[in-house]
Design a protein around this motif. Structure first.
Motif, short mmCIF file in Angstrom:
data_model
loop_
_atom_site.label_atom_id
_atom_site.label_comp_id
_atom_site.label_asym_id
_atom_site.label_seq_id
_atom_site.Cartn_x
_atom_site.Cartn_y
_atom_site.Cartn_z
N GLU A 143 4.47 4.18 2.61
CA GLU A 143 3.94 3.50 4.03
C GLU A 143 4.53 4.69 5.18
OE1 GLU A 143 5.23 -0.37 7.05
OE2 GLU A 143 5.89 -0.05 5.01
N LYS A 144 5.74 4.97 5.08
CA LYS A 144 6.40 5.95 6.30
C LYS A 144 5.56 7.15 6.14
CE LYS A 144 10.86 3.79 6.06
NZ LYS A 144 10.79 3.27 7.48
N ALA A 145 4.92 7.60 5.08
CA ALA A 145 4.02 8.91 5.07
C ALA A 145 2.57 8.73 5.36
CB ALA A 145 4.29 9.58 3.51
N GLY A 146 2.27 7.40 5.54
CA GLY A 146 0.94 7.15 5.78
C GLY A 146 -0.11 7.08 4.56
N VAL A 147 0.38 6.60 3.52
CA VAL A 147 -0.27 6.66 2.31
C VAL A 147 -0.56 5.32 2.06
CG1 VAL A 147 -0.49 7.39 -0.41
CG2 VAL A 147 0.81 8.82 1.49
N ASP A 148 -1.49 4.68 1.24
CA ASP A 148 -1.72 3.41 0.91
C ASP A 148 -0.92 2.98 -0.24
OD1 ASP A 148 -4.01 3.18 2.45
OD2 ASP A 148 -5.48 3.75 1.10
N PRO A 149 -0.30 1.68 -0.23
CA PRO A 149 0.67 1.20 -1.28
C PRO A 149 0.06 1.25 -2.44
CG PRO A 149 -0.31 -0.54 0.03
CD PRO A 149 -0.82 0.82 0.83
N VAL A 150 0.92 1.14 -3.41
CA VAL A 150 0.67 1.06 -4.93
C VAL A 150 1.29 -0.27 -5.53
CG1 VAL A 150 0.63 2.04 -7.43
CG2 VAL A 150 0.52 3.35 -5.14
N SER A 151 0.28 -1.19 -6.52
CA SER A 151 1.08 -2.14 -7.11
C SER A 151 2.18 -1.99 -8.28
CB SER A 151 0.09 -3.27 -7.37
OG SER A 151 0.52 -4.53 -7.73
N PHE A 152 3.19 -1.99 -8.00
CA PHE A 152 4.14 -1.83 -9.13
C PHE A 152 4.60 -3.21 -9.90
CE2 PHE A 152 4.98 1.71 -6.54
CZ PHE A 152 4.80 2.75 -7.19
N PRO A 153 4.85 -3.17 -11.11
CA PRO A 153 5.34 -4.73 -11.76
C PRO A 153 6.23 -5.31 -10.87
CG PRO A 153 5.44 -2.99 -13.43
CD PRO A 153 5.00 -2.08 -12.17
N LYS A 154 7.44 -4.94 -10.17
CA LYS A 154 8.37 -5.62 -9.47
C LYS A 154 7.91 -5.43 -7.88
CE LYS A 154 12.45 -5.17 -10.64
NZ LYS A 154 13.93 -4.70 -11.25
N ASP A 155 7.08 -4.74 -7.54
CA ASP A 155 6.44 -4.55 -6.20
C ASP A 155 4.90 -4.64 -5.92
OD1 ASP A 155 6.64 -4.38 -3.42
OD2 ASP A 155 7.13 -2.22 -3.61
N ARG A 156 4.51 -5.91 -6.28
CA ARG A 156 3.14 -6.17 -6.01
C ARG A 156 2.43 -6.01 -4.93
NH1 ARG A 156 1.26 -5.91 -11.30
NH2 ARG A 156 2.61 -7.31 -12.68
N ARG A 157 1.46 -5.37 -4.68
CA ARG A 157 0.64 -4.96 -3.34
C ARG A 157 -0.65 -5.37 -3.45
NH1 ARG A 157 4.14 -2.41 0.37
NH2 ARG A 157 6.12 -2.82 -0.23
#
Length: 201
Positions: free
Chosen positions: A187-201
């Motif tokens: 997010e801070k680098a301006g890149v789209d997020p990724v869905s991780f098992p413990k960090d769903r996006r």
């Protein structure tokens, strides 16, 4: 722009003449890593650390096309001898550049901490093992190799630098589980997020 910790100062002049090493043992000027592109730079703990392996595994699944769209690079650096790079990349399926800083000159120039403090794995969005089993596996792997793959006291950190001498984000890990969530870095680098098992996006 640093994170919400106390102000982290990056002394670019001190970094200018420091080198890291690639898989073949060739030295690379650290400032060249972020010279031409905004770059997410993750400093790991020793390569036997299960926390770092879990984190680097997740970092490695960030889609290359997402980074290309944002014109952002990802690099990881460990405090181990360069001869361990190939195995660590194979173990983690890490497809981005990985360098080492065995004498930890860059680590020290960035004031990354040395301690044996462990954090709470419940706060991590990337650790997949409990502390007991993870530590047991790390110890077993170290015994099999018969050699430490980095200083066990060395903690890591994360920076977003470049292009050139520009700081977009800086975080110095206070303990083994104080790593910045990868989606926060993206997010801070301006890149789209990724869905991780413990960090769903």
């Amino acid at each position: 722009m640093a994170d919400d910790q106390e102000e982290t100062v990056v002394d670019f002049e001190k970094l200018q003449d420091l080198f890291v090493y690639d898989e073949s043992g060739q030295n690379v000027r650290f400032s060249d890593v972020y010279k031409h592109q905004k770059t997410i730079i993750v400093f790991t703990r020793h390569f036997h650390c299960f926390v770092c392996k879990n984190y680097i595994e997740d970092l490695g699944i960030v889609p290359h096309e997402n980074l290309q769209t944002a014109d952002v690079g990802i690099v990881a650096i460990g405090p181990a001898p360069f001869k361990f790079i190939k195995t660590f990349k194979e173990d983690t399926d890490f497809s981005f550049p990985l360098f080492t800083d065995p004498e930890r000159k860059v680590y020290k120039a960035l004031n990354l901490q040395e301690n044996l403090v462990h954090g709470d794995s419940r706060n991590s969005k990337h650790v997949k093992q409990n502390l007991f089993m993870g530590t047991l596996k790390s110890t077993w792997n170290a015994l099999k190799v018969g050699e430490l793959e980095g200083n066990i006291k060395q903690q890591g950190g994360a920076f977003i630098l470049g292009p050139g001498d520009v700081v977009h984000f800086a975080h110095i890990d206070k303990n083994s589980l104080d790593h910045t969530p990868i989606n926060d870095l993206l997010e801070k680098a301006g890149v789209d997020p990724v869905s991780f098992p413990k960090d769903r996006r």
